[in-house]
Design a protein around this motif. Structure first.
Motif, PDB file in Angstrom:
ATOM      1  N   THR A 156     -11.340  -4.072   8.254  1.00  0.00           N
ATOM      2  CA  THR A 156     -10.522  -2.862   8.250  1.00  0.00           C
ATOM      3  C   THR A 156     -11.287  -1.620   8.702  1.00  0.00           C
ATOM      4  OG1 THR A 156     -11.041  -2.527   5.906  1.00  0.00           O
ATOM      5  CG2 THR A 156      -9.028  -3.753   6.436  1.00  0.00           C
ATOM      6  N   MET A 161      -4.999   3.853   6.623  1.00  0.00           N
ATOM      7  CA  MET A 161      -4.211   3.024   5.705  1.00  0.00           C
ATOM      8  C   MET A 161      -2.891   2.618   6.353  1.00  0.00           C
ATOM      9  SD  MET A 161      -6.047   2.411   3.086  1.00  0.00           S
ATOM     10  CE  MET A 161      -4.772   1.536   2.194  1.00  0.00           C
ATOM     11  N   GLU A 162      -2.308   3.505   7.151  1.00  0.00           N
ATOM     12  CA  GLU A 162      -1.048   3.172   7.813  1.00  0.00           C
ATOM     13  C   GLU A 162      -1.241   2.022   8.809  1.00  0.00           C
ATOM     14  OE1 GLU A 162      -0.866   6.980   5.946  1.00  0.00           O
ATOM     15  OE2 GLU A 162      -2.280   6.246   7.466  1.00  0.00           O
ATOM     16  N   ASP A 165      -1.594  -1.111   6.769  1.00  0.00           N
ATOM     17  CA  ASP A 165      -0.251  -1.508   6.303  1.00  0.00           C
ATOM     18  C   ASP A 165       0.490  -2.278   7.394  1.00  0.00           C
ATOM     19  OD1 ASP A 165      -0.513  -0.372   3.795  1.00  0.00           O
ATOM     20  OD2 ASP A 165       0.551   1.479   4.315  1.00  0.00           O
ATOM     21  N   GLN A 169       1.633  -6.198   7.285  1.00  0.00           N
ATOM     22  CA  GLN A 169       3.046  -6.552   7.423  1.00  0.00           C
ATOM     23  C   GLN A 169       3.220  -7.699   8.415  1.00  0.00           C
ATOM     24  OE1 GLN A 169       5.615  -3.301   8.464  1.00  0.00           O
ATOM     25  NE2 GLN A 169       7.475  -4.459   8.085  1.00  0.00           N
ATOM     26  N   THR A 173       0.727 -11.639   3.195  1.00  0.00           N
ATOM     27  CA  THR A 173      -0.357 -11.647   2.212  1.00  0.00           C
ATOM     28  C   THR A 173      -0.650 -13.031   1.641  1.00  0.00           C
ATOM     29  OG1 THR A 173       1.232 -11.070   0.458  1.00  0.00           O
ATOM     30  CG2 THR A 173       0.050  -9.246   1.526  1.00  0.00           C
ATOM     31  N   ARG A 203      -3.914  -2.316  -3.724  1.00  0.00           N
ATOM     32  CA  ARG A 203      -2.781  -2.032  -2.843  1.00  0.00           C
ATOM     33  C   ARG A 203      -2.116  -3.318  -2.331  1.00  0.00           C
ATOM     34  NH1 ARG A 203      -1.522   2.693   0.024  1.00  0.00           N
ATOM     35  NH2 ARG A 203      -0.327   2.455   1.949  1.00  0.00           N
ATOM     36  N   TYR A 204      -2.919  -4.346  -2.038  1.00  0.00           N
ATOM     37  CA  TYR A 204      -2.370  -5.523  -1.360  1.00  0.00           C
ATOM     38  C   TYR A 204      -2.402  -6.804  -2.198  1.00  0.00           C
ATOM     39  CZ  TYR A 204      -2.914  -2.405   2.628  1.00  0.00           C
ATOM     40  OH  TYR A 204      -2.843  -1.323   3.478  1.00  0.00           O
TER      41      TYR A 204
END
Length: 292
Positions: A156, A161-162, A165, A169, A173, A203-204
């Protein structure tokens, strides 16, 4: 919730399992299978579970703006595109790598930088694919990786963060491992931001590790103490060798120390349940004056 562990080759990767240590060979083989062999042997003797390479289709992955730039290399002066073709392993070289890794009983996989490279690696039956930080926004590549149904390890670095995300998506996950990374070579401590390991995990709800580009071992060891389930470090035979990643890589002695210290930290973490250990009983009887 505790993220589920994922299976990569013979290993379970995730909370409750030994830290999965990936020795990133990348391009530090300098286009030579013999150097790759030596690095595989170094990784195995140090106790790493896996080695990782990088796979590109130079005609696709080399930016147009850089193709004709002149580069000084160990093989003389050439364009960046010519260099990319010179250093890239093909089918024959990866067949040798596959055989070497089987001989030494160590898992191998790679970071594909384009869709044809995914297809190439699938021919070898790799157990997982790694997404380089530079490829996190390549949604076509991510879609192809998701279609394999195999675990995907996503670095990462250089991402918002966007953007993470959006990548998550596409990948989902269920088969995802995230690696916190900062894509500075070498990485200064003030840019390590290790608390992102916790941020990503919360978050994930997937296993989270750390891909390090720093000199030294301290930051990677701190990442393990903070809950990283995977540690990835570039390795080299000698940091003075030619190549852009060599200076931020770990030499053989350092790699042995890294794996040794990771295992010590794992043992030392314990389970968080307070108890009196056997080693405390004699000091307690000798030093404590009052009981409850």
């Amino acid at each position: 919730m505790t993220p589920r562990a994922l299976t990569i080759g013979p290993d379970q990767v995730g909370p409750g399992n030994p830290t999965y240590v990936i020795a990133e060979i990348g391009l530090n083989h300098n286009g030579e299978v013999d150097i790759a062999r030596q690095l595989i042997e170094v990784a195995k003797s140090a106790g790493c579970q896996a080695v990782k390479f990088q796979k590109r289709t130079p005609e696709i992955s080399t930016p147009e703006s850089q193709r004709d730039q002149i580069r000084q290399t160990p093989w003389g002066e050439m364009t960046y595109f010519e260099y990319r073709k010179r250093i890239e392993f093909g089918h024959d070289e990866y067949a040798q790598i596959d055989a070497i890794c089987k001989e030494h009983d160590i898992t191998w996989f790679a970071s594909p930088w384009d869709v044809p490279s995914v297809d190439f690696l699938e021919e070898f039956g790799v157990p997982t694919h790694k997404v380089a930080s530079a490829c996190l926004t390549d949604l076509e590549l991510l879609e192809r990786l998701a279609a394999t149904g195999k675990p995907v390890i996503l670095s990462t670095g250089m991402s918002t963060m966007e953007q993470i995300d959006a990548a998550v998506q596409v990948l989902g996950t269920d088969h995802l491992i995230l690696l916190h990374a900062t894509s500075t070579y070498p990485l200064p401590p003030e840019e390590a931001n290790l608390r992102m390991i916790t941020t990503l995990a919360e978050r994930y709800d997937v296993p989270v590790g750390y891909s390090g580009h720093e000199t030294g071992l301290q930051i990677s060891l701190a990442a393990v103490a903070m809950g990283a389930t995977v540690i990835e470090r570039h390795i080299t035979l000698d940091r003075a060798m030619w190549g852009s990643d060599q200076a931020a890589s770990v030499e053989p002695g350092g790699l042995r120390h890294l794996v040794r210290d990771i295992r010590i930290i794992e043992t030392a973490m314990g389970d968080g349940v307070k108890r009196i250990f056997p080693g405390e009983e004699k000091p307690m009887s000798r030093l404590r004056r009052f009981g409850l």
